[in-house]
Design an enzyme around this catalytic site. Structure first.
Site, PDB file in Angstrom:
ATOM      1  N   LYS A   1     -13.146  -0.915   5.758  1.00 20.12           N
ATOM      2  CA  LYS A   1     -13.640  -1.793   4.687  1.00 20.12           C
ATOM      3  C   LYS A   1     -14.673  -2.780   5.213  1.00 20.12           C
ATOM      4  O   LYS A   1     -15.728  -2.945   4.611  1.00 20.12           O
ATOM      5  CB  LYS A   1     -12.488  -2.594   4.077  1.00 20.12           C
ATOM      6  CG  LYS A   1     -11.190  -1.852   3.969  1.00 20.12           C
ATOM      7  CD  LYS A   1     -11.086  -0.998   2.750  1.00 20.12           C
ATOM      8  CE  LYS A   1      -9.898  -0.063   2.916  1.00 20.12           C
ATOM      9  NZ  LYS A   1      -9.503   0.630   1.733  1.00 20.12           N
TER      10      LYS A   1
ATOM     11  N   TRP B   1       0.877  -1.175   0.000  1.00 18.59           N
ATOM     12  CA  TRP B   1       0.000   0.000   0.000  1.00 18.59           C
ATOM     13  C   TRP B   1       0.911   1.220   0.000  1.00 18.59           C
ATOM     14  O   TRP B   1       1.833   1.289   0.803  1.00 18.59           O
ATOM     15  CB  TRP B   1      -0.878  -0.045   1.254  1.00 18.59           C
ATOM     16  CG  TRP B   1      -1.861   1.064   1.361  1.00 18.59           C
ATOM     17  CD1 TRP B   1      -2.707   1.491   0.392  1.00 18.59           C
ATOM     18  CD2 TRP B   1      -2.111   1.876   2.520  1.00 18.59           C
ATOM     19  NE1 TRP B   1      -3.480   2.524   0.873  1.00 18.59           N
ATOM     20  CE2 TRP B   1      -3.132   2.774   2.174  1.00 18.59           C
ATOM     21  CE3 TRP B   1      -1.582   1.922   3.811  1.00 18.59           C
ATOM     22  CZ2 TRP B   1      -3.633   3.716   3.068  1.00 18.59           C
ATOM     23  CZ3 TRP B   1      -2.082   2.844   4.701  1.00 18.59           C
ATOM     24  CH2 TRP B   1      -3.094   3.730   4.335  1.00 18.59           C
TER      25      TRP B   1
ATOM     26  N   ASP C   1      -0.619  -5.013   9.638  1.00 18.52           N
ATOM     27  CA  ASP C   1      -1.614  -4.082   9.119  1.00 18.52           C
ATOM     28  C   ASP C   1      -2.822  -4.928   8.718  1.00 18.52           C
ATOM     29  O   ASP C   1      -2.734  -5.753   7.812  1.00 18.52           O
ATOM     30  CB  ASP C   1      -1.041  -3.330   7.911  1.00 18.52           C
ATOM     31  CG  ASP C   1      -2.035  -2.320   7.363  1.00 18.52           C
ATOM     32  OD1 ASP C   1      -3.185  -2.270   7.834  1.00 18.52           O
ATOM     33  OD2 ASP C   1      -1.655  -1.571   6.434  1.00 18.52           O
TER      34      ASP C   1
HETATM   35  C1  LIG Z   1      -3.182  -2.167   3.423  1.00 18.43           C
HETATM   36  C2  LIG Z   1      -3.942  -0.995   3.962  1.00 18.43           C
HETATM   37  N1  LIG Z   1      -3.650  -0.550   5.179  1.00 18.43           N
HETATM   38  C3  LIG Z   1      -4.313   0.474   5.729  1.00 18.43           C
HETATM   39  C4  LIG Z   1      -5.322   1.132   5.041  1.00 18.43           C
HETATM   40  C5  LIG Z   1      -5.953   2.315   5.723  1.00 18.43           C
HETATM   41  O1  LIG Z   1      -7.277   2.221   5.994  1.00 18.43           O
HETATM   42  P1  LIG Z   1      -8.065   3.415   6.665  1.00 18.43           P
HETATM   43  O2  LIG Z   1      -8.917   4.003   5.593  1.00 18.43           O
HETATM   44  O3  LIG Z   1      -8.833   2.787   7.760  1.00 18.43           O
HETATM   45  O4  LIG Z   1      -7.078   4.416   7.180  1.00 18.43           O
HETATM   46  C6  LIG Z   1      -5.655   0.711   3.758  1.00 18.43           C
HETATM   47  C7  LIG Z   1      -6.693   1.411   3.000  1.00 18.43           C
HETATM   48  O5  LIG Z   1      -6.765   1.389   1.813  1.00 18.43           O
HETATM   49  C8  LIG Z   1      -4.953  -0.385   3.210  1.00 18.43           C
HETATM   50  O6  LIG Z   1      -5.220  -0.842   1.975  1.00 18.43           O
END
Ligand SMILES: Cc1ncc(COP(=O)(O)O)c(C=O)c1O
Ligand SMILES: *[C@@H]1O[C@H](CO)[C@@H](O)[C@H](O)[C@H]1NC(C)=O
Ligand SMILES: *[C@@H]1O[C@H](CO)[C@@H](O)[C@H](O)[C@H]1NC(C)=O
Ligand SMILES: *[C@@H]1O[C@H](CO)[C@@H](O)[C@H](O)[C@H]1NC(C)=O
Length: 414
Positions: A260, A142, A224
């Site tokens: 999500k 990410w 994560d």
């Molecule tokens: C791998 C990963 N980590 C963390 C996040 C962060 O999510 P949030 O919207 O809750 O900050 C995302 C969101 O796309 C993600 O894909």
């Protein structure tokens, strides 16, 4: 006199965030047939965002509850949210929870959880104010991981082998090699499940070997967990890796996002779970986290945390939520199946098994950047330059068009 020059005159324009830029380009495209496979959010078969029925129900309960108010929450967050979140990540019967060495910080999304964790590690992990500890993120990952740890002050961000492009799967040997050769006490950011962007996770046997090396080499796991429930449709199965590491006695962090799996993207609901060796070390750690939160956002917002905790703390609502998560995961599986079947039916060059082997919201198609450009320019099908597509961008209505477009891109562009 002279009008004063702006103090912002030297500020350079920052480049746009790729995924939001793609959506802006998509909106501006006036072509009648266009498809957005770029966004990182769930969509229904009508291409619409989905408010989970259980969330709607709980929102009504909250509105009608005269006992609630808008006072500041504690700095570390809503207590019943913090405790319910760990239960989801670690399981009801977690010994670590019983031993009082699990704590949590309510955070602004998974991003906030990563950032508070990174800030804490930079200040207190393996030497005070230590910016030299290597932080390893998967290649690819990410795109925000790098920035979060850099902004927290870490100076040595590295990548570990993860994606094997030739075989469209996990580069397991490369991953183990990087673990073996990382300096002791390095921090490893691990995707708990449904790896973004590749949709490829280690198997349980592979996770066991990863844990063995990490323990021996004294490496710190920072999980994560942004897609719990999306990988298999089953919350417990998707938390297997985290629970295994906890059972192996690791001290670790888990950055948990409810964006999500609750469809609460704009409510910013996250949780940083901390597992320490004992309650004493945990409480000093949380006391420092509290200081970091105080200067970062002072107090977290309540609405999303109330929705999540009310849901998780009621057996009936919890069961309903699990059904809602499964609805989303099942639609993703259906789209994977249909896309693969269509491409094979069209005789599109290459193998497409990885579409159904990959899991979670995303698929790493293997399309190259020229093919991606062709899809955007010629077919109005928007996807990330890496070839990542969001399976939820596919619907029963646009499936034929997208499959045909991918077929043309692969056939016409090398
Ligand atoms: C791998 C990963 N980590 C963390 C996040 C962060 O999510 P949030 O919207 O809750 O900050 C995302 C969101 O796309 C993600 O894909
Ligand atoms: C947040 O994490 C803590 C510690 O793991 C846990 O006790 C709590 O249940 C979590 N909260 C939610 C809502 O998942
Ligand atoms: C760590 O950095 C902070 C901020 O620069 C500073 O105030 C503090 O004294 C430092 N601590 C140590 C032990 O170096
Ligand atoms: C926890 O921290 C204390 C310091 O207060 C230390 O003495 C103790 O050994 C630690 N526990 C473990 C298991 O390291």
């Amino acid at each position: 006199g002279e009008p004063a020059m702006s103090v912002f005159g030297e500020v350079p324009q920052a480049p746009p965030v790729a995924v939001f830029k793609l959506t802006a380009d998509f909106r501006e495209d006036s072509h009648p047939v266009k498809v957005n496979l770029g966004v990182g959010a769930y969509r229904t078969d009508d291409c619409q965002p989905w408010v989970l029925p259980v969330v709607k129900k709980v929102e009504h309960l909250i509105v009608q509850d005269d006992g609630l108010n808008h006072e500041y929450l504690p700095i570390l967050g809503l207590p019943e949210f913090r405790s319910a979140a760990s239960k989801v990540a670690l399981g009801d019967d977690s010994t670590a929870i019983k031993e009082n060495r699990v704590g949590a910080v309510q955070a602004l999304g998974g991003t906030g959880a990563l950032r508070i964790g990174a800030d804490f590690l930079r200040r207190w992990y393996n030497g005070v104010n230590n910016t030299a500890t290597p932080v390893y993120v998967s290649a690819p990952t990410w795109e925000n991981h790098n920035g979060v740890f850099t902004d927290a002050g870490f100076k040595d961000i590295r990548s570990y082998h993860y994606w094997d492009a030739a075989n469209r799967g996990l580069d397991y040997a490369g991953l183990l090699h990087d673990l073996e050769n990382a300096p002791e006490h390095s921090i490893f950011v691990l995707h708990a499940c449904a790896h973004n962007p590749t949709g490829t996770d280690p198997t349980q046997e592979e996770w066991k070997a990863i844990a063995e090396v990490m323990k021996r080499r004294k490496l710190f796991p920072f999980f994560d967990s942004a897609y719990q429930g999306f990988a298999s449709g089953d919350l417990d199965r998707d938390a297997w890796a985290i629970r295994y590491f906890v059972s192996e006695g690791f001290e670790l962090f888990v950055a948990q996002s409810f964006s999500k799996n609750f469809g609460l993207y704009n409510e910013r609901v996250g949780n940083l779970t901390v597992i320490a060796r004992d309650g004493d070390n945990l409480s000093r750690t949380l006391s420092q986290m509290e200081k970091i939160v105080r200067t970062t956002w002072s107090n977290p917002p309540s609405q999303g945390a109330r929705i999540v905790s009310k849901t998780l703390n009621s057996p009936e609502l919890f069961a309903e939520w699990k059904e809602n998560v499964k609805t989303m995961a099942d639609r993703v599986l259906l789209m994977r199946d249909q896309l693969k079947t269509k491409l094979v039916g069209l005789g599109t060059p290459g193998t497409w098994d990885h579409i159904t082997q990959q899991i979670g919201m995303f698929s790493f198609t293997g399309l190259n950047s020229k093919q991606v450009e062709y899809l955007i320019k010629e077919k109005h099908v928007y996807l990330m330059a890496s070839g990542r597509i969001n399976m939820c961008g596919l619907t029963s209505k646009n499936m034929d068009y997208v499959a045909q477009s991918i077929h043309e891109a692969v056939t016409n562009v090398q």
